[in-house]
Enzyme design. Structure first.
Site, PDB file in Angstrom:
ATOM      1  N   ASN A  20       5.489  10.190 -15.856  1.00 13.83           N
ATOM      2  CA  ASN A  20       5.337  11.426 -15.094  1.00 13.83           C
ATOM      3  C   ASN A  20       3.989  12.059 -15.403  1.00 13.83           C
ATOM      4  O   ASN A  20       3.844  12.792 -16.386  1.00 13.83           O
ATOM      5  CB  ASN A  20       6.465  12.412 -15.417  1.00 13.83           C
ATOM      6  CG  ASN A  20       7.794  12.020 -14.815  1.00 13.83           C
ATOM      7  OD1 ASN A  20       8.126  12.390 -13.702  1.00 13.83           O
ATOM      8  ND2 ASN A  20       8.553  11.234 -15.559  1.00 13.83           N
ATOM      9  N   ASP A  36     -11.150   2.653   4.041  1.00 15.06           N
ATOM     10  CA  ASP A  36      -9.832   2.128   3.718  1.00 15.06           C
ATOM     11  C   ASP A  36      -9.943   0.703   3.193  1.00 15.06           C
ATOM     12  O   ASP A  36     -10.825  -0.060   3.599  1.00 15.06           O
ATOM     13  CB  ASP A  36      -8.964   2.157   4.986  1.00 15.06           C
ATOM     14  CG  ASP A  36      -7.499   1.991   4.686  1.00 15.06           C
ATOM     15  OD1 ASP A  36      -7.045   0.838   4.538  1.00 15.06           O
ATOM     16  OD2 ASP A  36      -6.805   3.014   4.590  1.00 15.06           O
ATOM     17  N   TYR A  76       8.662   0.887  -3.285  1.00  9.34           N
ATOM     18  CA  TYR A  76       7.486   1.369  -4.010  1.00  9.34           C
ATOM     19  C   TYR A  76       7.326   0.609  -5.321  1.00  9.34           C
ATOM     20  O   TYR A  76       6.274   0.021  -5.590  1.00  9.34           O
ATOM     21  CB  TYR A  76       7.608   2.870  -4.280  1.00  9.34           C
ATOM     22  CG  TYR A  76       6.615   3.370  -5.309  1.00  9.34           C
ATOM     23  CD1 TYR A  76       5.245   3.209  -5.104  1.00  9.34           C
ATOM     24  CD2 TYR A  76       7.046   4.006  -6.475  1.00  9.34           C
ATOM     25  CE1 TYR A  76       4.325   3.659  -6.050  1.00  9.34           C
ATOM     26  CE2 TYR A  76       6.144   4.458  -7.415  1.00  9.34           C
ATOM     27  CZ  TYR A  76       4.784   4.284  -7.197  1.00  9.34           C
ATOM     28  OH  TYR A  76       3.880   4.719  -8.142  1.00  9.34           O
ATOM     29  N   ALA A  81      -5.192   3.892  -5.306  1.00  7.85           N
ATOM     30  CA  ALA A  81      -5.025   4.206  -3.881  1.00  7.85           C
ATOM     31  C   ALA A  81      -3.686   3.778  -3.288  1.00  7.85           C
ATOM     32  O   ALA A  81      -3.609   3.456  -2.105  1.00  7.85           O
ATOM     33  CB  ALA A  81      -6.161   3.583  -3.077  1.00  7.85           C
ATOM     34  N   PHE A 127      18.841  19.529  -9.634  1.00  6.69           N
ATOM     35  CA  PHE A 127      19.762  18.571  -9.025  1.00  6.69           C
ATOM     36  C   PHE A 127      20.669  17.957 -10.104  1.00  6.69           C
ATOM     37  O   PHE A 127      20.395  16.892 -10.642  1.00  6.69           O
ATOM     38  CB  PHE A 127      18.977  17.475  -8.301  1.00  6.69           C
ATOM     39  CG  PHE A 127      18.209  17.986  -7.118  1.00  6.69           C
ATOM     40  CD1 PHE A 127      18.856  18.292  -5.928  1.00  6.69           C
ATOM     41  CD2 PHE A 127      16.839  18.184  -7.202  1.00  6.69           C
ATOM     42  CE1 PHE A 127      18.152  18.772  -4.835  1.00  6.69           C
ATOM     43  CE2 PHE A 127      16.128  18.654  -6.117  1.00  6.69           C
ATOM     44  CZ  PHE A 127      16.778  18.964  -4.924  1.00  6.69           C
ATOM     45  N   GLY A 146      -5.725  12.088  -0.370  1.00  9.18           N
ATOM     46  CA  GLY A 146      -6.743  12.698  -1.216  1.00  9.18           C
ATOM     47  C   GLY A 146      -7.433  13.844  -0.499  1.00  9.18           C
ATOM     48  O   GLY A 146      -7.204  14.094   0.689  1.00  9.18           O
ATOM     49  N   TYR A 193      -5.156  12.948  -6.946  1.00  4.00           N
ATOM     50  CA  TYR A 193      -4.855  13.686  -8.181  1.00  4.00           C
ATOM     51  C   TYR A 193      -5.358  12.945  -9.411  1.00  4.00           C
ATOM     52  O   TYR A 193      -6.239  13.425 -10.141  1.00  4.00           O
ATOM     53  CB  TYR A 193      -3.346  13.926  -8.261  1.00  4.00           C
ATOM     54  CG  TYR A 193      -2.845  14.514  -9.561  1.00  4.00           C
ATOM     55  CD1 TYR A 193      -3.509  15.558 -10.187  1.00  4.00           C
ATOM     56  CD2 TYR A 193      -1.673  14.032 -10.150  1.00  4.00           C
ATOM     57  CE1 TYR A 193      -3.029  16.105 -11.367  1.00  4.00           C
ATOM     58  CE2 TYR A 193      -1.184  14.563 -11.322  1.00  4.00           C
ATOM     59  CZ  TYR A 193      -1.866  15.601 -11.933  1.00  4.00           C
ATOM     60  OH  TYR A 193      -1.389  16.131 -13.108  1.00  4.00           O
TER      61      TYR A 193
END
Length: 331
Positions: free
Chosen positions: A169, A50, A140, A73, A207, A36, A11
């Site tokens: 975001n 990779d 993460y 990536a 939520f 992707g 993206y």
């Protein structure tokens, strides 16, 4: 200028490659296509591979005289990172070190790193500036912070200059309609709402409506993908021109938050123009969702001369809706 864009079929990476190509840069895209899409890599030269493949990396750096590397990536799903942290430390940390090491060996000294607001963890205050403590609460965010810290050491030891850009975001789509957001699974709010409006999803779930915000729903800082990429381009140019050096980090956002309900209301108005409706369901709060996440991007504006061009929510949603209609084949 010859630039390697890792993750350039995703993206953010695909939009970045388009901007660079339109600016006359020669771009090589390295992407393993795990998240992707080949069809999004419509600018530059695509190499399917990779970062774990060090033989491939060595070959690429021998064949091309890269002036800089941009890295998009990473694995980026918070929930998945909790359930499978090894995947995140292997790809986001170990594989990134593979890339940095080959850069050092081939004397490529300019690196742009796609980082995240997840390095900050639970906000102690908002808007969040660069001085905010970095205390990630999931693998993460931790994996991204590890790379940021490694970049500081690589700058000191090897003279590898870098800029880490932490965004909140990412949203929107290419204003020309060539590129847009494609995730499987999709986790971002705006495309989820638009999929519900287009009929590709049954409904959208809110939520929690009992947060300490004006309308009770969570507030987030949404930054248009084009503005995000323009900040990366400015950071790259500043590195190449010698205006920035060392290992720097900047927060990227509009500095203005919108609530979940505000986003839903804007979407409803825009999709109504195409006679589309939106079904909304109510859900309980999700664990770990802060009430408010808003960026302070003052430092990026000062250091890079960056200024968002698509800051209003209506424009962001219109661009994203045009892309969603293309995917859903709405005329």
């Amino acid at each position: 200028m010859v630039i390697l864009v890792v993750g350039g079929a995703g993206y953010i990476g695909s939009h970045m490659v388009k901007q660079l190509s339109k600016a006359g840069k020669q771009v090589v895209v390295l992407d393993n296509l795990s998240t992707g899409f080949r069809e999004l890599a419509c600018y530059g030269q695509l190499v399917v591979g990779d970062l774990a493949d060090t033989v491939l990396l060595e070959r690429l750096f021998r064949e091309h005289q890269f002036d800089a590397v941009m890295h998009f990536a990473a694995c980026s799903l918070v929930g998945e990172s909790v359930g499978d942290p090894a995947k995140y430390y292997r790809n986001n940390v170990s594989n990134t070190l593979n890339l940095l090491d080959v850069m050092v060996r081939h004397h490529v000294r300019h690196f742009i790193f796609s980082s995240t607001a997840a390095t900050f963890g639970e906000p102690e205050y908002t808007p969040i500036d660069e001085a905010h403590p970095q205390a990630p609460i999931n693998p993460y965010g931790a994996s991204k912070l590890m790379v940021e810290r490694a970049l500081q050491d690589y700058a000191t030891a090897y003279g590898l200059n870098s800029v880490s850009l932490r965004y909140f975001n990412a949203c929107g789509a290419d204003p020309e309609g060539v590129l847009g957001e494609c995730h499987d699974p999709e986790t971002h709010l705006i495309p989820l709402i638009l999929q519900a409006a287009s009929g590709r999803r049954k409904s959208i779930t809110v939520f929690g409506r009992d947060y300490p915000t004006e309308d009770g729903t969570c507030i987030r800082d949404y930054i248009h993908i084009e503005d995000l990429c323009s900040a990366h381009a400015l950071a790259l140019q500043a590195l190449v021109d010698g205006e920035l050096s060392g290992a720097l980090g900047f927060n990227l956002g509009n500095g203005q938050g919108y609530s979940v309900q505000e986003v839903i209301d804007v979407v409803k108005d825009i999709v109504a123009e195409d006679s589309c409706e939106l079904a909304v369901e109510e859900g309980e709060r999700r664990a770990g969702d802060p009430a408010r996440l808003v960026a302070d991007a003052t430092q990026a504006k000062k250091a890079l001369g960056w200024q968002p061009q698509y800051a209003d929510l209506i424009t962001i949603v219109r661009h994203a809706w045009a892309w969603e209609k293309k995917l859903a084949r709405i005329q």
